[in-house]
Scaffold this motif. Structure first.
Motif, short mmCIF file in Angstrom:
data_model
loop_
_atom_site.label_atom_id
_atom_site.label_comp_id
_atom_site.label_asym_id
_atom_site.label_seq_id
_atom_site.Cartn_x
_atom_site.Cartn_y
_atom_site.Cartn_z
N ILE A 14 -8.13 5.98 0.53
CA ILE A 14 -7.80 7.35 -0.13
C ILE A 14 -6.79 6.88 -1.16
O ILE A 14 -6.80 7.45 -2.35
N LEU A 15 -5.95 6.03 -1.17
CA LEU A 15 -4.97 5.65 -2.29
C LEU A 15 -5.55 5.05 -3.28
O LEU A 15 -5.37 5.15 -4.50
N LYS A 16 -6.80 4.17 -2.97
CA LYS A 16 -7.58 3.63 -4.02
C LYS A 16 -8.35 4.63 -4.83
O LYS A 16 -8.40 4.79 -6.29
N TYR A 17 -8.94 5.56 -4.06
CA TYR A 17 -9.76 6.38 -4.89
C TYR A 17 -8.80 7.50 -5.75
O TYR A 17 -9.21 8.13 -6.70
N ALA A 18 -7.76 7.97 -5.22
CA ALA A 18 -6.88 8.71 -5.84
C ALA A 18 -6.59 8.26 -7.23
O ALA A 18 -6.38 8.87 -8.18
N GLN A 19 -6.12 6.75 -7.29
CA GLN A 19 -5.70 6.03 -8.19
C GLN A 19 -6.92 6.04 -9.24
O GLN A 19 -6.85 6.38 -10.33
N GLU A 20 -8.26 6.17 -8.81
CA GLU A 20 -9.47 5.89 -9.58
C GLU A 20 -9.43 7.25 -10.40
O GLU A 20 -10.22 7.33 -11.44
N ILE A 21 -9.31 8.27 -9.67
CA ILE A 21 -9.32 9.70 -10.44
C ILE A 21 -8.27 10.01 -11.22
O ILE A 21 -8.08 11.33 -11.70
N GLY A 22 -7.16 9.23 -11.33
CA GLY A 22 -6.00 9.47 -12.22
C GLY A 22 -4.71 9.74 -11.67
O GLY A 22 -3.82 10.26 -12.42
N TRP A 23 -4.69 9.65 -10.27
CA TRP A 23 -3.25 9.89 -9.51
C TRP A 23 -2.64 8.90 -9.82
O TRP A 23 -2.93 7.59 -10.00
N ARG A 24 -1.32 9.02 -9.90
CA ARG A 24 -0.23 7.92 -9.89
C ARG A 24 0.28 7.40 -8.60
O ARG A 24 0.49 8.46 -7.79
N TYR A 25 0.18 6.30 -8.50
CA TYR A 25 0.60 5.63 -6.97
C TYR A 25 1.87 5.60 -6.97
O TYR A 25 2.71 5.11 -7.98
N VAL A 26 2.72 6.15 -5.96
CA VAL A 26 4.12 6.14 -5.85
C VAL A 26 4.35 5.19 -4.53
O VAL A 26 3.96 5.52 -3.38
N SER A 27 5.11 4.02 -4.66
CA SER A 27 5.18 3.17 -3.39
C SER A 27 6.03 3.88 -2.64
O SER A 27 6.92 4.85 -2.71
N ARG A 28 5.86 3.46 -1.16
CA ARG A 28 6.70 4.11 -0.18
C ARG A 28 8.15 4.03 -0.54
O ARG A 28 8.90 5.11 -0.12
N GLY A 29 8.60 2.89 -1.01
CA GLY A 29 10.09 2.93 -1.18
C GLY A 29 10.67 3.81 -2.29
O GLY A 29 11.47 4.51 -2.10
N ASP A 30 9.54 3.94 -3.17
CA ASP A 30 10.19 4.75 -4.48
C ASP A 30 9.95 6.39 -3.97
O ASP A 30 10.93 7.14 -4.17
N ALA A 31 9.20 6.58 -3.12
CA ALA A 31 8.89 7.96 -2.63
C ALA A 31 9.91 8.25 -1.37
O ALA A 31 10.61 9.39 -1.40
N GLU A 32 10.47 7.40 -0.86
CA GLU A 32 11.56 7.56 0.07
C GLU A 32 12.87 7.73 -0.69
O GLU A 32 13.61 8.80 -0.43
N ALA A 33 13.21 6.87 -1.87
CA ALA A 33 14.46 7.21 -2.60
C ALA A 33 14.22 8.61 -3.27
O ALA A 33 15.20 9.27 -3.12
N ARG A 34 13.24 9.02 -3.62
CA ARG A 34 12.92 10.45 -4.60
C ARG A 34 13.06 11.52 -3.58
O ARG A 34 13.67 12.80 -3.72
N ARG A 35 12.78 11.32 -2.17
CA ARG A 35 12.95 12.20 -1.04
C ARG A 35 14.42 12.17 -0.59
O ARG A 35 14.73 13.15 0.28
N GLY A 36 15.25 11.31 -0.79
CA GLY A 36 16.19 11.35 -0.20
C GLY A 36 16.74 10.68 1.28
O GLY A 36 17.48 11.13 1.83
N PHE A 37 15.97 9.70 1.50
CA PHE A 37 16.03 9.07 2.84
C PHE A 37 17.22 8.20 2.85
O PHE A 37 18.08 7.88 1.72
N ASP A 38 18.02 8.25 3.85
CA ASP A 38 19.35 7.73 4.28
C ASP A 38 18.83 6.03 4.28
O ASP A 38 18.34 5.52 5.06
N PRO A 39 19.36 5.16 3.36
CA PRO A 39 18.99 3.70 3.49
C PRO A 39 19.78 3.11 4.68
O PRO A 39 19.30 2.02 4.97
N ASP A 40 20.63 3.59 5.16
CA ASP A 40 21.33 3.15 5.99
C ASP A 40 20.96 3.53 7.76
O ASP A 40 21.56 3.07 8.69
N GLY A 41 19.91 4.36 7.67
CA GLY A 41 19.34 4.66 9.06
C GLY A 41 18.93 3.48 9.82
O GLY A 41 18.00 2.75 9.15
#
Length: 163
Positions: A14-41
């Motif tokens: 799914i990740l590969k297909y989404a990128q092939e059709i023009g979607w931008r991949y956001v790494s798990r770490g970047d996604a967690e940072a953007r969503r406000g994950f607690d890094p100390d959990g």
């Protein structure tokens, strides 16, 4: 030969297909940072306990771009989405937003206006002219206040969720 896994047979494809059709991949770490994950959990559930389901800054920026008269503070729409019930009625209410039928109050005109969260005109445009932001990321944890679970994030424009 390694045994098939959900990650290899489903998620990676799914990740590969989404990128092939023009979607931008956001790494798990970047996604967690953007969503406000607690890094100390200590555990993924602990880190996700207070995190948002959405990339709030992107949601606000896109909603402002699509709705120039929208003047709510950043985080207001994420708060509205967070208050939706976690049941069939909440799903119906969220679908209303995805259909661009949600409302916001325009003080300038003293009335409610439809809130556009997805520009469905992108389907007729060249990729370079897309107005929506298409992103995909790996599974991440979500916490509902009582339990944590894994979810896959698919984002067309700003608001959609994949469960």
């Amino acid at each position: 030969m390694p045994a098939p896994s959900e990650q290899k047979t489903v998620q990676a494809r799914i990740l590969k297909y989404a990128q092939e059709i023009g979607w931008r991949y956001v790494s798990r770490g970047d996604a967690e940072a953007r969503r406000g994950f607690d890094p100390d959990g200590a555990t993924p559930e602990d880190r996700a306990r207070t995190a948002s389901l959405y990339f709030g800054d992107l949601l606000h920026a896109q909603v402002r771009a699509f709705n120039p008269k929208y003047k709510e503070a950043e985080g207001a729409l994420v708060g509205e989405f967070a208050r939706l019930n976690a049941d069939i009625a909440g799903n119906r209410d969220f679908l209303t937003y995805l259909r661009n039928q949600g409302k916001f109050f325009c003080a300038q005109e003293s009335r409610e206006l439809d809130l556009m969260v997805i520009d469905y005109g992108d389907l007729a445009r060249q990729r370079e002219a897309w107005r929506n932001v298409y992103e995909v990321t790996e599974e991440f944890y979500v916490h509902n206040g009582r339990y944590g679970t894994r979810r896959t994030r698919c984002s067309s424009s700003t608001a959609s969720r994949c469960w």
